[in-house]
Design an enzyme around this catalytic site. Sequence first.
Site, PDB file in Angstrom:
ATOM      1  N   LYS A 195      31.076  22.032  31.266  1.00  0.00           N
ATOM      2  CA  LYS A 195      29.969  21.364  30.564  1.00  0.00           C
ATOM      3  C   LYS A 195      29.620  20.047  31.251  1.00  0.00           C
ATOM      4  CE  LYS A 195      30.644  22.995  25.815  1.00  0.00           C
ATOM      5  NZ  LYS A 195      31.014  22.561  24.454  1.00  0.00           N
ATOM      6  N   ASP A 206      33.580  13.474  23.557  1.00  0.00           N
ATOM      7  CA  ASP A 206      33.352  14.893  23.250  1.00  0.00           C
ATOM      8  C   ASP A 206      34.009  15.266  21.915  1.00  0.00           C
ATOM      9  OD1 ASP A 206      32.196  17.354  24.039  1.00  0.00           O
ATOM     10  OD2 ASP A 206      34.118  18.089  24.780  1.00  0.00           O
ATOM     11  N   LYS A 217      28.920  13.966  22.710  1.00  0.00           N
ATOM     12  CA  LYS A 217      28.537  15.193  21.998  1.00  0.00           C
ATOM     13  C   LYS A 217      28.041  14.859  20.596  1.00  0.00           C
ATOM     14  CE  LYS A 217      31.811  18.219  20.890  1.00  0.00           C
ATOM     15  NZ  LYS A 217      32.740  19.329  21.214  1.00  0.00           N
TER      16      LYS A 217
END
Length: 615
Positions: free
Chosen positions: A66, A183, A223
């Site tokens: 990612k 994240d 995120k």
Amino acid sequence: MVRGPPKLYVDDECNFVDPQVLENVLTTKFDTFAELDVCELRKARSRANAFETIRNGIFMNRAAMKMANIDAITDFMFTSLDYDSVHKRDGPYYFADVCAGPGGFTEYILWRKNWCYKGFGFTLRGEHDFKLQESTCVSSDSFHPFYGPNGDGNIYNLENIQHFKRIILEHTQGVGVHFVMSDGGFSVEGNENLQEVLSKQIYTCQCLMALEILRPHGYFVTKMFDLFTSFSVGLIYLMHLCFNAIAIVKPNTSRPANSERYFICKDFKNTHQSSEIRRYLEFVVQDMWHAQPEDSDNDILELIPLDILLRDTRFSKYMHDSNTSIAERQIIGLQKLKFFCHNPELVEVHQETCRLKCLNLWRIPDRKRAAIQNVTASDIASSISQPAFMLTQPKEISVTTFDSVIDEMNDWRFVPLCSSKPSNFCHIFVGMSNSKVSKLVGNKWVKVKNMHLNRGTVLYGEIVKEKCISMRDGIETEKLSLHVIDALRLGDVSLADLSFEERAKSISIFCEAINFEVDGDVRIRPKEARCLQDLYTKNIIEYKQETREYNAVGAKNSNEYYSVNAILFLKVNSHQSFNSTYVLRSVVNINEHDTTHVSCKLIDVIKKVRSLNKK
């Protein structure tokens, strides 16, 4: 700030998304997860998602891929700092990885940049801790995790955030990191439509962490999930005021049927307004941390008045368009997932094409994760051309033989040594698997405790007991340090074809990158090799009458010093490689009170250097 009872639904949050799209995405999510079990969804996802077979590739998990995807989307801005005129420096470049165990984001960064980047980690201890020792494609010695004063790594606690900030500033000369990655997330199974509301505390804490530790012009990626509520949009708005550019992206590696997206901020503005926003978010985080169950009617619902958000038409339109676009894609992803569940023979035919194109665009090799290899000191030595040179001992010279060895002023450098005739602390050191280190003693490899070097490293250095005087109370303590004199290889980076000056520059960056000043660990320092003229024009080596010994200032600051018993001379002209500089090294033992032939007085050595300069 607006307070009230906590939200139990989001279907009325239509200010920043198309109302019909919001209704459709919430309904589709509820129907899909209510009708199908987790096992069915997982099987269907493997066949329905065009990007599913990208998986983790050479890395230990999908998070690393990612970050590779996000880096490519942003024109590799996270891994091209050394090409950025604003950030370009001699290195290393600093980053922080927050709420990110087991460490996929960091694994990608270190795979791309090795020890040219230095990372600081903060995440929960335990099951979701960093596990970078399991990586088979990087050595993680330029990364170190921290967990706050309570040792739990809980980002909700403002005390932990402030403690991490102090560590960052201590290690970055008070400036901060170049970028922050976060994240954080947790399972919301059964409450998918409330994921945004349940995640607002971690949203806020991660954003505050970035504002606390970023340097001017720094970057941030974090995120997030749905961003429909006024609280979430208000948080994005506050961050937007602190940066010159923001973007919300749904990378291909983020599965299309979920609400995940990434918020990217570029060019941090270290202004008074940013400081005020940081202090405001500190208050919000503290308020959330101390909230009690009986305060349930006093939840924070809005950070910024709704009318201010709507008044900024450019920002509100961006949020509306972003939310609507991602929700529409999610509806399609959910419908496709459901359809593939009911039709188990279906397979997305573009998976392989998408995988290969993405790996090419992201500059990731098309290989599977390698098996963990146990690399020993002998393995590393055998990979060196003609390794027998490492057994060469330094040539011992005296006042009478000095002129026959040190013959040209500009060809040589000197370094003070703690080593003496009976006690040699200078060795070849190698970094092995799992950050283990061995040193060459005679013709045998001996393990070194509490020292960490990148796998593959081959360097020449001296273990020194540095005396450190506390600036607070004046108490003197001793700390072990490895003084790196020269290097053949630093991790996977070969210095074999570099000049001594180029090697010294790389060594300086390497030492800064892997040294974290952690109690119990051997510190890593570059030992500066100075021109011979400095031996008599600067007080590099001083005689202490009270202790009757020579001292030299440590590499860190003037409050650190070590005993000097010898001077090492290195031939470093343009014709010398690491091998030849190592083989030709010469040493003078100095002792003010020893009149035997094995020792010289420092003043006699200085006289010899002065006379050499007059030739």
